[in-house]
Design an enzyme around this catalytic site. Structure first.
Site, PDB file in Angstrom:
ATOM      1  N   HIS A 127      35.346  44.108  32.222  1.00 46.35           N
ATOM      2  CA  HIS A 127      36.308  43.221  33.131  1.00 46.35           C
ATOM      3  C   HIS A 127      37.780  43.290  32.713  1.00 46.35           C
ATOM      4  O   HIS A 127      37.988  42.393  31.878  1.00 46.35           O
ATOM      5  CB  HIS A 127      35.656  42.058  33.597  1.00 46.35           C
ATOM      6  CG  HIS A 127      36.309  41.346  34.588  1.00 46.35           C
ATOM      7  ND1 HIS A 127      36.611  39.890  34.730  1.00 46.35           N
ATOM      8  CD2 HIS A 127      36.772  41.715  35.777  1.00 46.35           C
ATOM      9  CE1 HIS A 127      37.119  39.557  35.649  1.00 46.35           C
ATOM     10  NE2 HIS A 127      37.219  40.660  36.607  1.00 46.35           N
ATOM     11  N   ASN A 184      36.881  33.741  35.086  1.00 51.19           N
ATOM     12  CA  ASN A 184      36.869  33.196  36.652  1.00 51.19           C
ATOM     13  C   ASN A 184      35.944  32.186  36.846  1.00 51.19           C
ATOM     14  O   ASN A 184      36.248  31.349  37.731  1.00 51.19           O
ATOM     15  CB  ASN A 184      36.201  34.530  37.400  1.00 51.19           C
ATOM     16  CG  ASN A 184      37.480  35.357  37.767  1.00 51.19           C
ATOM     17  OD1 ASN A 184      38.689  35.061  37.387  1.00 51.19           O
ATOM     18  ND2 ASN A 184      37.013  36.582  38.018  1.00 51.19           N
ATOM     19  N   GLU A 231      36.731  41.521  29.370  1.00 49.31           N
ATOM     20  CA  GLU A 231      35.401  40.775  29.177  1.00 49.31           C
ATOM     21  C   GLU A 231      34.431  42.151  29.143  1.00 49.31           C
ATOM     22  O   GLU A 231      34.138  42.555  30.063  1.00 49.31           O
ATOM     23  CB  GLU A 231      35.189  39.750  30.387  1.00 49.31           C
ATOM     24  CG  GLU A 231      36.027  38.643  30.290  1.00 49.31           C
ATOM     25  CD  GLU A 231      35.876  37.867  31.436  1.00 49.31           C
ATOM     26  OE1 GLU A 231      36.223  36.557  31.133  1.00 49.31           O
ATOM     27  OE2 GLU A 231      35.507  38.048  32.659  1.00 49.31           O
ATOM     28  N   SER A 233      34.409  41.896  39.352  1.00 45.47           N
ATOM     29  CA  SER A 233      34.988  40.633  39.153  1.00 45.47           C
ATOM     30  C   SER A 233      33.645  39.588  39.376  1.00 45.47           C
ATOM     31  O   SER A 233      33.343  38.771  38.782  1.00 45.47           O
ATOM     32  CB  SER A 233      35.954  40.219  39.849  1.00 45.47           C
ATOM     33  OG  SER A 233      37.186  40.814  39.545  1.00 45.47           O
TER      34      SER A 233
HETATM   35  N1  NAD Z   1      42.855  43.246  41.971  1.00 40.60           N
HETATM   36  C1  NAD Z   1      42.433  42.111  40.870  1.00 40.60           C
HETATM   37  O1  NAD Z   1      42.857  41.267  40.616  1.00 40.60           O
HETATM   38  C2  NAD Z   1      40.916  42.751  40.082  1.00 40.60           C
HETATM   39  C3  NAD Z   1      40.913  42.025  38.964  1.00 40.60           C
HETATM   40  C4  NAD Z   1      39.875  42.416  38.118  1.00 40.60           C
HETATM   41  C5  NAD Z   1      38.773  43.387  38.767  1.00 40.60           C
HETATM   42  N2  NAD Z   1      38.955  43.770  39.707  1.00 40.60           N
HETATM   43  C6  NAD Z   1      38.054  44.496  40.384  1.00 40.60           C
HETATM   44  O2  NAD Z   1      38.161  45.807  40.144  1.00 40.60           O
HETATM   45  C7  NAD Z   1      37.787  46.730  41.321  1.00 40.60           C
HETATM   46  C8  NAD Z   1      38.772  47.388  42.180  1.00 40.60           C
HETATM   47  O3  NAD Z   1      39.719  46.431  42.555  1.00 40.60           O
HETATM   48  P1  NAD Z   1      41.175  46.622  43.189  1.00 40.60           P
HETATM   49  O4  NAD Z   1      41.984  45.482  43.459  1.00 40.60           O
HETATM   50  O5  NAD Z   1      41.758  47.513  42.219  1.00 40.60           O
HETATM   51  O6  NAD Z   1      40.734  47.407  44.400  1.00 40.60           O
HETATM   52  P2  NAD Z   1      41.824  48.418  45.315  1.00 40.60           P
HETATM   53  O7  NAD Z   1      41.247  48.290  46.680  1.00 40.60           O
HETATM   54  O8  NAD Z   1      43.098  48.294  45.101  1.00 40.60           O
HETATM   55  O9  NAD Z   1      41.324  50.023  44.650  1.00 40.60           O
HETATM   56  C9  NAD Z   1      39.898  50.422  45.018  1.00 40.60           C
HETATM   57  C10 NAD Z   1      40.141  51.938  45.151  1.00 40.60           C
HETATM   58  O10 NAD Z   1      39.018  52.849  45.003  1.00 40.60           O
HETATM   59  C11 NAD Z   1      39.145  53.708  45.744  1.00 40.60           C
HETATM   60  N3  NAD Z   1      37.673  54.223  46.042  1.00 40.60           N
HETATM   61  C12 NAD Z   1      36.570  53.699  46.945  1.00 40.60           C
HETATM   62  N4  NAD Z   1      35.356  54.235  46.805  1.00 40.60           N
HETATM   63  C13 NAD Z   1      35.555  55.407  46.002  1.00 40.60           C
HETATM   64  C14 NAD Z   1      34.741  56.184  45.332  1.00 40.60           C
HETATM   65  N5  NAD Z   1      33.581  56.204  45.662  1.00 40.60           N
HETATM   66  N6  NAD Z   1      35.260  57.056  44.404  1.00 40.60           N
HETATM   67  C15 NAD Z   1      36.716  56.799  43.860  1.00 40.60           C
HETATM   68  N7  NAD Z   1      37.445  56.094  44.550  1.00 40.60           N
HETATM   69  C16 NAD Z   1      37.060  55.278  45.365  1.00 40.60           C
HETATM   70  C17 NAD Z   1      39.858  53.348  47.059  1.00 40.60           C
HETATM   71  O11 NAD Z   1      40.334  54.350  47.661  1.00 40.60           O
HETATM   72  C18 NAD Z   1      40.978  52.573  46.316  1.00 40.60           C
HETATM   73  O12 NAD Z   1      41.950  53.283  45.802  1.00 40.60           O
HETATM   74  C19 NAD Z   1      36.695  45.677  42.288  1.00 40.60           C
HETATM   75  O13 NAD Z   1      35.576  45.809  41.819  1.00 40.60           O
HETATM   76  C20 NAD Z   1      37.407  44.506  41.972  1.00 40.60           C
HETATM   77  O14 NAD Z   1      36.828  43.366  42.188  1.00 40.60           O
HETATM   78  C21 NAD Z   1      40.074  43.411  40.778  1.00 40.60           C
END
Ligand code: NAD
Length: 286
Positions: free
Chosen positions: A142, A192, A154, A121
């Site tokens: 995204h 964003n 995106e 993000s």
């Molecule tokens: N939560 C939101 O609203 C949102 C929206 C859009 C984008 N994002 C982006 O998406 C990404 C994930 O966010 P999230 O909210 O799902 O986080 P989250 O913490 O819910 O999930 C991340 C997962 O990645 C796993 N992980 C970490 N390192 C790893 C690796 N090397 N290999 C495999 N798995 C691994 C973790 O165990 C965890 O389950 C981030 O970059 C975030 O900025 C989040």
């Protein structure tokens, strides 16, 4: 670039990755999900099964379609199992070094034609791409939370990306039923960049104008026709996620409106994170 995307990988099956994997398997695409432990793999599969099950209850898909979708998902803790993927979408934690290391490793695992996408993000897609020897095939995809519900993707182009990689990501997003847009690798991309300072303004108005969250949300839903009030939206996004995104945008662009309002930082520190903790601006049943 691959002529056809037959198999995809999703790395990280947390909030976003599990939702993204669900979108792919529901659209009929064979998907390999990678997590760091068997337990997290199982948890993600259960979550996807749960949401697909709710879809069956609501008549959006049949029980047979649910089973077929789940059968398209395999999970693994081994990066090497992504070898046959034509596209990999990364959705691990929001840390530049972790993402750069992962992309470097992915490059050695997948074929030369595969497209590598990050769901970041707030980080620079260009910085992630630069960690690889083939930055032309690295793009941003995204998705929005919840990924199975919100159509927008995106598709982010860096200056190093090839037309083929961007076009392949865009076409694939459309194929799985999403509504992609094209944008550049600028802080906050499109949504964003607009939404974060806007929601911060809304929160500042609470204190400046001495109004309640109920009245602020009522003002924006009934006076401007927003589908959801700003306070309810921050509760849905998660106060911690919003504060983190505000800090990143403020760090990148420096505009005061982008910095998280004190009230949100206090809520984050007190664990009032919104829906996920049952309390934020409003209270929610467990
Ligand atoms: N939560 C939101 O609203 C949102 C929206 C859009 C984008 N994002 C982006 O998406 C990404 C994930 O966010 P999230 O909210 O799902 O986080 P989250 O913490 O819910 O999930 C991340 C997962 O990645 C796993 N992980 C970490 N390192 C790893 C690796 N090397 N290999 C495999 N798995 C691994 C973790 O165990 C965890 O389950 C981030 O970059 C975030 O900025 C989040």
């Amino acid at each position: 670039m691959p002529r056809e995307i037959r198999k995809v990988g999703v790395v990280g099956l947390g909030t976003m990755g599990a939702g993204i994997a669900q979108v792919f398997v529901q659209a009929g695409v064979e998907t390999v999900g990678r997590e760091v432990s068997r337990e997290l793999c199982e948890r993600a599969r259960e979550r996807i099964a749960h949401y697909l099950g709710r879809g069956v209850e609501k008549g959006r898909l049949t029980a047979a379609e649910k089973e077929a979708a789940l059968a398209r998902l395999t999970t693994t803790t081994e990066l090497a199992d992504l070898a046959g993927c034509d596209l990999v979408v990364e959705a691990i934690l929001e840390e530049l070094d972790a993402k750069r290391e992962l992309f470097r490793a992915l490059e050695d695992v997948v074929g030369a034609e595969a497209v590598l996408a990050t769901n970041t993000s707030a980080l620079s897609v260009t910085e992630i791409a630069r960690a690889t020897a083939t930055p032309e095939r690295v793009v941003g995809m995204h998705f929005f939370n919840p990924a199975p519900v919100l159509p927008l993707v995106e598709v982010v182009r860096t200056e190093l990306a090839s037309d083929e990689a961007v076009d392949a990501a865009f076409a694939f997003a459309e194929r799985v039923g999403k509504a992609p847009i094209r944008c550049n690798d600028t802080p906050g991309f499109v949504v964003n960049r607009i939404l974060i300072p806007l929601l911060n303004d809304c929160v500042r108005v609470l204190d400046e104008a001495g109004v309640t969250p109920e009245d602020l949300d009522k003002a924006m839903t009934t006076g401007v026709n927003w589908p959801i009030g700003p306070c309810a939206l921050i509760d849905l996004i998660g106060v911690d996620v919003h504060v983190h995104a505000s800090e990143a945008l403020h760090g990148a662009l420096g505009e005061e409106r982008m910095a998280p309002p004190e009230r949100l930082v206090r809520m984050r520190d007190e664990g009032l994170l919104g829906r996920k903790t049952g309390r934020g601006f409003f209270s929610y049943d467990a």
